[in-house]
Design a protein around this motif. Sequence first.
Motif, PDB file in Angstrom:
ATOM      1  N   ILE A 141     -13.634 -20.178  -0.393  1.00 56.87           N
ATOM      2  CA  ILE A 141     -14.844 -19.397  -1.128  1.00 56.87           C
ATOM      3  C   ILE A 141     -14.879 -18.035  -0.827  1.00 56.87           C
ATOM      4  O   ILE A 141     -14.789 -17.134  -1.528  1.00 56.87           O
ATOM      5  CB  ILE A 141     -16.188 -20.187  -1.235  1.00 56.87           C
ATOM      6  CG1 ILE A 141     -16.018 -21.358  -1.837  1.00 56.87           C
ATOM      7  CG2 ILE A 141     -17.300 -19.149  -1.747  1.00 56.87           C
ATOM      8  CD1 ILE A 141     -17.196 -22.310  -1.790  1.00 56.87           C
ATOM      9  N   ALA A 142     -14.690 -17.492   0.732  1.00 55.24           N
ATOM     10  CA  ALA A 142     -15.064 -16.329   1.133  1.00 55.24           C
ATOM     11  C   ALA A 142     -13.759 -15.643   0.511  1.00 55.24           C
ATOM     12  O   ALA A 142     -13.997 -14.383   0.418  1.00 55.24           O
ATOM     13  CB  ALA A 142     -14.852 -16.164   2.514  1.00 55.24           C
ATOM     14  N   GLN A 143     -12.584 -16.239   0.542  1.00 49.24           N
ATOM     15  CA  GLN A 143     -11.563 -15.560  -0.197  1.00 49.24           C
ATOM     16  C   GLN A 143     -11.804 -15.124  -1.580  1.00 49.24           C
ATOM     17  O   GLN A 143     -11.233 -14.111  -2.040  1.00 49.24           O
ATOM     18  CB  GLN A 143     -10.265 -16.254  -0.051  1.00 49.24           C
ATOM     19  CG  GLN A 143      -8.893 -15.769   0.003  1.00 49.24           C
ATOM     20  CD  GLN A 143      -7.768 -16.417   0.251  1.00 49.24           C
ATOM     21  OE1 GLN A 143      -7.726 -17.709   0.677  1.00 49.24           O
ATOM     22  NE2 GLN A 143      -6.637 -15.629   0.811  1.00 49.24           N
ATOM     23  N   GLU A 144     -12.166 -16.061  -2.427  1.00 51.23           N
ATOM     24  CA  GLU A 144     -12.561 -16.118  -3.823  1.00 51.23           C
ATOM     25  C   GLU A 144     -13.579 -14.742  -4.038  1.00 51.23           C
ATOM     26  O   GLU A 144     -13.080 -14.211  -5.100  1.00 51.23           O
ATOM     27  CB  GLU A 144     -12.989 -17.329  -4.397  1.00 51.23           C
ATOM     28  CG  GLU A 144     -11.961 -18.200  -4.419  1.00 51.23           C
ATOM     29  CD  GLU A 144     -12.501 -19.769  -4.731  1.00 51.23           C
ATOM     30  OE1 GLU A 144     -13.597 -19.730  -5.448  1.00 51.23           O
ATOM     31  OE2 GLU A 144     -11.750 -20.712  -4.868  1.00 51.23           O
ATOM     32  N   ILE A 145     -14.425 -14.562  -3.187  1.00 52.26           N
ATOM     33  CA  ILE A 145     -15.448 -13.551  -3.529  1.00 52.26           C
ATOM     34  C   ILE A 145     -15.126 -12.157  -2.793  1.00 52.26           C
ATOM     35  O   ILE A 145     -15.704 -11.302  -2.765  1.00 52.26           O
ATOM     36  CB  ILE A 145     -16.830 -14.118  -3.255  1.00 52.26           C
ATOM     37  CG1 ILE A 145     -17.063 -14.257  -1.810  1.00 52.26           C
ATOM     38  CG2 ILE A 145     -17.053 -15.473  -4.080  1.00 52.26           C
ATOM     39  CD1 ILE A 145     -18.361 -14.331  -1.377  1.00 52.26           C
ATOM     40  N   GLY A 146     -13.880 -12.100  -2.187  1.00 50.87           N
ATOM     41  CA  GLY A 146     -13.412 -11.161  -1.621  1.00 50.87           C
ATOM     42  C   GLY A 146     -14.026 -10.486  -0.284  1.00 50.87           C
ATOM     43  O   GLY A 146     -14.076  -9.438   0.155  1.00 50.87           O
TER      44      GLY A 146
ATOM     45  N   SER B 259     -21.049 -10.599  10.130  1.00 53.99           N
ATOM     46  CA  SER B 259     -20.950  -9.345   9.461  1.00 53.99           C
ATOM     47  C   SER B 259     -21.413  -9.414   8.059  1.00 53.99           C
ATOM     48  O   SER B 259     -21.340  -8.186   7.359  1.00 53.99           O
ATOM     49  CB  SER B 259     -19.452  -8.770   9.667  1.00 53.99           C
ATOM     50  OG  SER B 259     -18.601  -9.812   8.841  1.00 53.99           O
ATOM     51  N   LEU B 260     -21.577 -10.513   7.334  1.00 53.11           N
ATOM     52  CA  LEU B 260     -21.761 -10.767   5.757  1.00 53.11           C
ATOM     53  C   LEU B 260     -23.338 -10.291   5.463  1.00 53.11           C
ATOM     54  O   LEU B 260     -24.065 -10.371   6.429  1.00 53.11           O
ATOM     55  CB  LEU B 260     -21.507 -12.103   5.460  1.00 53.11           C
ATOM     56  CG  LEU B 260     -20.011 -12.609   5.353  1.00 53.11           C
ATOM     57  CD1 LEU B 260     -20.123 -14.097   4.717  1.00 53.11           C
ATOM     58  CD2 LEU B 260     -19.099 -11.667   4.695  1.00 53.11           C
ATOM     59  N   SER B 261     -23.310  -9.766   4.383  1.00 54.78           N
ATOM     60  CA  SER B 261     -24.708  -9.488   4.056  1.00 54.78           C
ATOM     61  C   SER B 261     -25.498 -10.944   3.664  1.00 54.78           C
ATOM     62  O   SER B 261     -24.714 -11.888   3.439  1.00 54.78           O
ATOM     63  CB  SER B 261     -24.862  -8.392   2.884  1.00 54.78           C
ATOM     64  OG  SER B 261     -24.330  -9.264   1.790  1.00 54.78           O
ATOM     65  N   ALA B 262     -26.647 -10.626   3.326  1.00 48.43           N
ATOM     66  CA  ALA B 262     -27.460 -12.046   3.107  1.00 48.43           C
ATOM     67  C   ALA B 262     -27.147 -12.332   1.545  1.00 48.43           C
ATOM     68  O   ALA B 262     -26.907 -13.590   1.434  1.00 48.43           O
ATOM     69  CB  ALA B 262     -28.953 -11.644   3.052  1.00 48.43           C
ATOM     70  N   LYS B 263     -26.617 -11.369   0.938  1.00 48.25           N
ATOM     71  CA  LYS B 263     -26.274 -11.959  -0.381  1.00 48.25           C
ATOM     72  C   LYS B 263     -24.954 -12.479  -0.434  1.00 48.25           C
ATOM     73  O   LYS B 263     -24.507 -13.351  -1.272  1.00 48.25           O
ATOM     74  CB  LYS B 263     -26.129 -10.292  -1.235  1.00 48.25           C
ATOM     75  CG  LYS B 263     -25.811 -10.536  -2.748  1.00 48.25           C
ATOM     76  CD  LYS B 263     -25.787  -9.384  -3.590  1.00 48.25           C
ATOM     77  CE  LYS B 263     -25.584  -9.444  -4.986  1.00 48.25           C
ATOM     78  NZ  LYS B 263     -25.468  -8.144  -5.737  1.00 48.25           N
ATOM     79  N   GLU B 264     -23.964 -11.962   0.277  1.00 50.24           N
ATOM     80  CA  GLU B 264     -22.615 -12.562   0.527  1.00 50.24           C
ATOM     81  C   GLU B 264     -22.770 -14.012   1.083  1.00 50.24           C
ATOM     82  O   GLU B 264     -22.078 -14.887   0.505  1.00 50.24           O
ATOM     83  CB  GLU B 264     -21.941 -11.699   1.328  1.00 50.24           C
ATOM     84  CG  GLU B 264     -21.293 -10.562   0.787  1.00 50.24           C
ATOM     85  CD  GLU B 264     -20.703  -9.356   1.638  1.00 50.24           C
ATOM     86  OE1 GLU B 264     -20.054  -8.583   1.170  1.00 50.24           O
ATOM     87  OE2 GLU B 264     -21.271  -9.429   2.793  1.00 50.24           O
TER      88      GLU B 264
END
Length: 70
Positions: free
Chosen positions: A24-29, A41-46
């Motif tokens: 899923i991380a790959q799909e959303i970039g 390192s991801l934002s809350a939104k990500e």
Amino acid sequence: MGKKKEKPIDLHNLTPQEQLKLEIAQEIGVFDKVLASGWRSLSAKESGKIGGLMTKRQKELNREAKQRSS
């Protein structure tokens, strides 16, 4: 309280849930960002987007498995 150090992601030894999370991380970039800097390192939104999509996929997989067993 000190910060916990995040362990590196071992791409060769993933649980099915970790594998889904990375897909899923790959799909959303954000896959490269996760590999380079970790999940923190991801934002809350990500993070929320990944969690929501994981839940949706798991429900779909459970529904399919239930239909196959019926």
